[in-house]
Design an enzyme around this catalytic site. Structure first.
Site, PDB file in Angstrom:
ATOM      1  N   GLU A  38      26.644   4.711 -47.994  1.00  0.00           N
ATOM      2  CA  GLU A  38      26.143   6.317 -48.538  1.00  0.00           C
ATOM      3  C   GLU A  38      25.681   7.430 -47.957  1.00  0.00           C
ATOM      4  OE1 GLU A  38      27.381   9.695 -50.361  1.00  0.00           O
ATOM      5  OE2 GLU A  38      28.569   8.461 -50.682  1.00  0.00           O
ATOM      6  N   GLN A  39      26.456   8.080 -47.784  1.00  0.00           N
ATOM      7  CA  GLN A  39      25.616   9.375 -46.973  1.00  0.00           C
ATOM      8  C   GLN A  39      23.788   9.881 -47.044  1.00  0.00           C
ATOM      9  OE1 GLN A  39      27.261  12.364 -44.973  1.00  0.00           O
ATOM     10  NE2 GLN A  39      27.982  13.233 -46.246  1.00  0.00           N
ATOM     11  N   ARG A 111      34.131  13.108 -64.162  1.00  0.00           N
ATOM     12  CA  ARG A 111      34.050  12.290 -63.284  1.00  0.00           C
ATOM     13  C   ARG A 111      32.175  11.477 -63.091  1.00  0.00           C
ATOM     14  NH1 ARG A 111      36.128  13.007 -57.550  1.00  0.00           N
ATOM     15  NH2 ARG A 111      37.102  14.890 -58.495  1.00  0.00           N
ATOM     16  N   TYR A 219      40.340  20.707 -71.303  1.00  0.00           N
ATOM     17  CA  TYR A 219      40.523  19.559 -71.939  1.00  0.00           C
ATOM     18  C   TYR A 219      38.893  19.134 -72.338  1.00  0.00           C
ATOM     19  CZ  TYR A 219      39.981  17.868 -67.576  1.00  0.00           C
ATOM     20  OH  TYR A 219      39.190  17.587 -65.886  1.00  0.00           O
TER      21      TYR A 219
END
Length: 421
Positions: A38-39, A111, A219
């Site tokens: 992962e950067q 998320r 939502y």
């Protein structure tokens, strides 16, 4: 990062977002040694809400993660579409009936919560997770593929999965293209539910208000303790070719004629950041040698189908299932994976499905944003739709296809001119 790991991985995944982590999880479950680069300096996600249709919650269930996702998210009762100008209801999906039909729920989740679920699952499974690793090049080598990082570190494995996003470096090995600018901008926010309790909002539904060149989504999240909103509009500055586009003054102007429910939500939007909306034209070749594209590196969509993260999760699951099929045939672990065969099977099915989703997302966005007579025709057709008509979602909500033969037929669009006005 700075130093090369001492052991060789079977699989390198470049990119530690939702697509990269879900692919890593799919492959380590098949007994493979998986390393994710992962950067950023830490694994994490930005943004707000995600919608996960049954084609995704089905996979989360296979991974043993659906209960955790359901506990952190919300299982809405309905998806409701309304006209953004007058707030009139146009159509809806009964999401409890959707769960009965497809066997798995429709879930909305933050998320970062979904990313955290996948990250913890990878940690438990033994995925090697490395940060501060900005990949600068990919290349094929005998019997595998190699990646090079900005700090000079080079690593190689039997296969490299490029989950490096919209601006993928690996994609350049396959095609010389650029992201396609839609000219639309998204503003988001996630606020405590009490801030919107008096705003005539739905606390158990996903609601989208569709309007001329704009739409507004609402939502609940996190057990209905948080409320998610997304405002999307076409930017006049973008259409004029100006660099400074999507600014808050354009947000307010785009929604000036919308209904009270939308107007009440606009002041809550985060106004210090916005997301310009790009996709890419579909490509049908995702694999070169032992390097394979996955997620937004292969098929970045516009968000109207709410399938972007889902497609990435499906990608990893399909690849993992083709590795599993070799095990089921009796291929011993010691013999390794026939990666040429597994990658060929992956590429045989995923590009066509994702081509359909990317194209449908563009068409769906155009439908949402109609104005004038075309808006009235759309509204009339949507009002005629039976609430239990699933002809437009069967192809997407059903089981993820593992072979081209499994891919269901697409729906047939209804011409707007057939609307009874």
């Amino acid at each position: 990062m700075g130093t090369l790991p001492s052991t060789r991985a079977d699989v390198i995944v470049v990119g530690g977002g939702i697509g990269g982590l879900s692919a890593a999880l799919a492959l380590i479950r098949q007994g493979l040694r998986v390393r994710v680069y992962e950067q950023a300096s830490a694994f994490g996600e930005v943004g707000a809400g995600l919608q996960l249709a049954p084609n995704c919650t089905r996979i989360l269930d296979r991974y043993g993660l659906l209960a955790e996702a359901s506990a952190l998210g919300v299982l809405p009762e309905s998806m409701v579409m309304k006209d953004a100008l007058d707030a009139a209801e146009l159509t809806r999906l009964d999401l409890r009936d959707v769960e009965r039909r497809y066997g798995y729920p429709y879930l909305v989740i933050h998320r970062s919560d979904l990313h955290g679920i996948l990250l913890r699952a990878c940690e438990r499974a033994g995925v090697e997770l490395l940060t501060d690793a900005r990949c600068t090049w990919y290349e094929n080598v005998d019997g595998g593929a190699r990646v090079r990082f900005a700090d000079g570190v080079v690593d190689e494995a039997d296969v490299v999965i490029a989950a490096d996003g919209l601006h993928s470096i690996a994609r350049e090995l396959l095609v010389q293209d650029e992201p396609v600018n839609s000219g639309y901008v998204a503003y988001r926010c996630a606020v405590p539910f009490e801030q919107v309790a008096g705003n005539d909002v739905h606390d158990k539904d996903v609601v989208v208000y569709v309007g001329p060149r704009c739409h507004f989504v609402q939502y609940p999240l996190r057990g209905a303790e948080t409320f998610n909103q997304v405002a999307v509009f076409e930017s006049p500055k973008a259409l004029a070719g100006e660099d400074d586009w999507g600014t808050p003054d354009e947000l307010d102007a785009a929604f000036a004629g919308t209904c009270d429910q939308v107007q009440q939500g606009l002041p809550l939007m985060w106004r210090d950041r916005w997301w310009r909306m790009f996709d890419r034209d579909p490509i049908m070749t995702w694999v070169t040698g032992r390097i394979a594209l996955l997620g937004d590196a292969a098929h970045p969509p516009l968000q109207y189908m709410a399938q972007g993260a889902i497609m990435a999760i499906e990608d990893g699951w399909v690849l993992g299932e083709h590795v599993a099929a070799q095990r089921a045939e009796g291929r011993p672990v010691a013999a390794g994976v026939d990666w040429d065969r597994a990658l060929a099977a992956y590429e045989a099915v995923r590009p066509e499905h994702c081509r359909r989703v990317v194209g449908t997302a563009r068409a769906w966005g155009a439908l949402w944003h109609l104005e004038g007579v075309r808006r009235l025709q759309r509204n009339a057709l949507l009002r005629e739709r039976d609430v239990h008509d699933y002809s437009f979602v069967d192809w997407i909500f059903g089981p993820t296809a593992l072979t081209p033969e499994d891919e269901p037929e697409m729906f047939r669009p209804i011409p707007l001119d057939s609307a009874p006005l």
